[in-house]
Write a protein that holds these residues in place. Structure first.
Motif, PDB file in Angstrom:
ATOM      1  N   GLN A  40       0.831  -1.198   0.000  1.00 39.43           N
ATOM      2  CA  GLN A  40       0.000   0.000   0.000  1.00 39.43           C
ATOM      3  C   GLN A  40       0.871   1.255   0.000  1.00 39.43           C
ATOM      4  O   GLN A  40       1.880   1.328   0.699  1.00 39.43           O
ATOM      5  CB  GLN A  40      -0.911   0.009   1.228  1.00 39.43           C
ATOM      6  CG  GLN A  40      -1.923  -1.129   1.263  1.00 39.43           C
ATOM      7  CD  GLN A  40      -3.002  -0.989   0.210  1.00 39.43           C
ATOM      8  OE1 GLN A  40      -3.304   0.105  -0.261  1.00 39.43           O
ATOM      9  NE2 GLN A  40      -3.604  -2.114  -0.176  1.00 39.43           N
ATOM     10  N   GLU A  62     -11.425  -2.020  -3.516  1.00 36.66           N
ATOM     11  CA  GLU A  62     -10.168  -2.690  -3.863  1.00 36.66           C
ATOM     12  C   GLU A  62     -10.277  -4.200  -3.661  1.00 36.66           C
ATOM     13  O   GLU A  62      -9.805  -4.984  -4.484  1.00 36.66           O
ATOM     14  CB  GLU A  62      -9.023  -2.139  -3.010  1.00 36.66           C
ATOM     15  CG  GLU A  62      -7.678  -2.797  -3.291  1.00 36.66           C
ATOM     16  CD  GLU A  62      -6.562  -2.266  -2.412  1.00 36.66           C
ATOM     17  OE1 GLU A  62      -5.426  -2.778  -2.554  1.00 36.66           O
ATOM     18  OE2 GLU A  62      -6.808  -1.379  -1.575  1.00 36.66           O
ATOM     19  N   THR A  98     -10.542   6.983  -7.826  1.00 37.81           N
ATOM     20  CA  THR A  98     -10.701   5.951  -8.849  1.00 37.81           C
ATOM     21  C   THR A  98     -12.029   6.118  -9.583  1.00 37.81           C
ATOM     22  O   THR A  98     -13.082   6.253  -8.965  1.00 37.81           O
ATOM     23  CB  THR A  98     -10.656   4.551  -8.208  1.00 37.81           C
ATOM     24  OG1 THR A  98      -9.438   4.415  -7.481  1.00 37.81           O
ATOM     25  CG2 THR A  98     -10.726   3.466  -9.276  1.00 37.81           C
TER      26      THR A  98
END
Length: 396
Positions: free
Chosen positions: A178, A231, A305
């Protein structure tokens, strides 16, 4: 915006000093920071601070409404529902773009999240700025007169809820990959909370366990949740030994349901001078003729996103699940930070913690994102227009 500190900081800034500042951060854990850190704090004057506090209180008042749960149940229907939801969110992040309207500076709400942000990194970032620029010791990144020790105590209580540290874990997807993993490192250093990957969780009955550094299985009583379902759903390669929808004997520090309830989902309901015209696509009567003044956003994505900044009619028409997208009016970000090579735009994220038995969340600190580009905070990246993440500093 705060000429005294801005002039003093710019006069003291050098590339060498910035490199030393970054090296000081990376030396804490002997690794390279994977996102851009801004060259400067954002010096926030009292006038803007008061506006931010007023605007955030309006958001909090909406979240505290008696019918808020009923109003946001649809957000869970559109996603997934995790059992054992608590009465309110544990963490709250409220993002304001620093904008100009009618020739005046005003914060405008960009996004709101019932999810933890970089609570462990931000106070250390402020420390580093003050270490390398000692004159900043007169300033603070904290709200409500908090000291660093008081701040850490509030965050620790929210994460642990009085459970032994070994029974509390920070849960993430492949945490070592990450971009924000430095936050996990500081969480371990400052609060002694282990970080565990979702694939390393062991399920026995309705209980969860992890394996500690000496190979012993440890019962998990509370999860500091950093997993984003957006995710997780994309990672079909991951093999989990449990499901978030299982009825588990575990507490959540940041119950996953609040990620959906407190999100862009509530933006169309917020009205007032600090809020932006926002419409759920399923409620859109007709496509605006001036689409250049709008941005198209998915409701539940993270870090920008799926956002379309230059919207065309076909972009709207091609959206099949119109309950999952909003059309939002663009705002006029005002470049307010005077850098040595031009002015920079800013977005301020106010971070709050809502203690278990308290009637309202408490604002504790902030995160600031800087940019010279059109849009701020569309992921930590290396684009030429990206300036970086930093922290806001207030007069004590």
């Amino acid at each position: 915006m705060n000429p005294k500190y801005r002039t003093q900081f710019n006069d003291n800034f050098t590339t060498e000093k910035y490199e030393n500042f970054i090296n000081d951060i990376t030396s804490d854990f002997d690794y390279k920071v994977t996102f851009r850190i801004g060259e400067t704090p954002f010096f926030i004057p009292n006038s803007l601070k008061e506006q931010l506090l007023e605007a955030s209180q309006e958001v909090i008042d909406f979240i505290k409404k008696e019918d808020f749960i009923t109003l946001t149940n649809k957000a869970l229907e559109l996603n997934r529902k995790v059992p054992n939801e608590d009465n309110h969110t544990t963490f709250l992040a409220i993002d304001f773009g620093i904008c100009e309207e009618d020739g005046k500076i005003i914060p405008k709400l960009i996004e709101v999240q019932g999810f933890p942000s970089l609570y462990n990194f931000q106070n250390n970032l402020a420390d580093k700025f003050q270490k390398h620029y000692p004159f900043l010791s007169d300033l603070t990144p904290f709200f409500n007169g908090l000291s660093k020790e008081e701040y850490l105590k509030i965050v620790e209580e929210a994460i642990c809820n009085n459970h032994p540290k070994e029974n509390v874990v920070l849960l993430e997807i492949e945490p070592e990959k990450q971009n924000t993993k430095i936050d996990f490192y500081y969480c371990k250093r400052d609060l002694d909370i282990e970080t565990v990957c979702v694939t390393d969780i062991i399920k026995k009955g309705n209980q969860l366990f992890y394996t500690n550094t000496i190979g012993k299985e440890i019962l998990i009583k509370r999860i500091y949740n950093r997993v984003i379902f957006d995710e997780l759903d994309l990672r079909t390669d991951l093999k989990l030994n449990f499901d978030f929808s299982d009825d588990l004997d575990v507490e959540w520090a940041g119950h996953p349901n609040w990620f959906f309830r407190i999100s862009k989902f509530i933006l169309p309901y917020l009205k007032g001078k600090y809020f932006i015209e926002t419409t759920l696509l399923s409620d859109l009567k007709e496509i605006p003729t001036d689409l250049e003044n709008y941005v198209l956003k998915p409701l539940f994505s993270f870090s920008g996103t799926g956002v379309i900044f230059h919207v065309k009619p076909g972009d709207i028409e091609s959206v099949k699940e119109k309950d999952l997208y909003i059309l939002q009016k663009k705002v006029n970000y005002k470049p307010v930070i005077e850098s040595p090579d031009g002015k920079v735009k800013a977005e301020v994220r106010l971070l709050a913690v809502w203690k278990k038995d308290e009637p309202s969340p408490t604002l504790v600190t902030n995160l600031v994102r800087l940019s010279r580009g059109e849009m701020i905070g569309v992921k930590f990246n290396k684009d030429k227009d990206w300036v970086g993440g930093t922290v806001g500093m207030f007069e004590k």
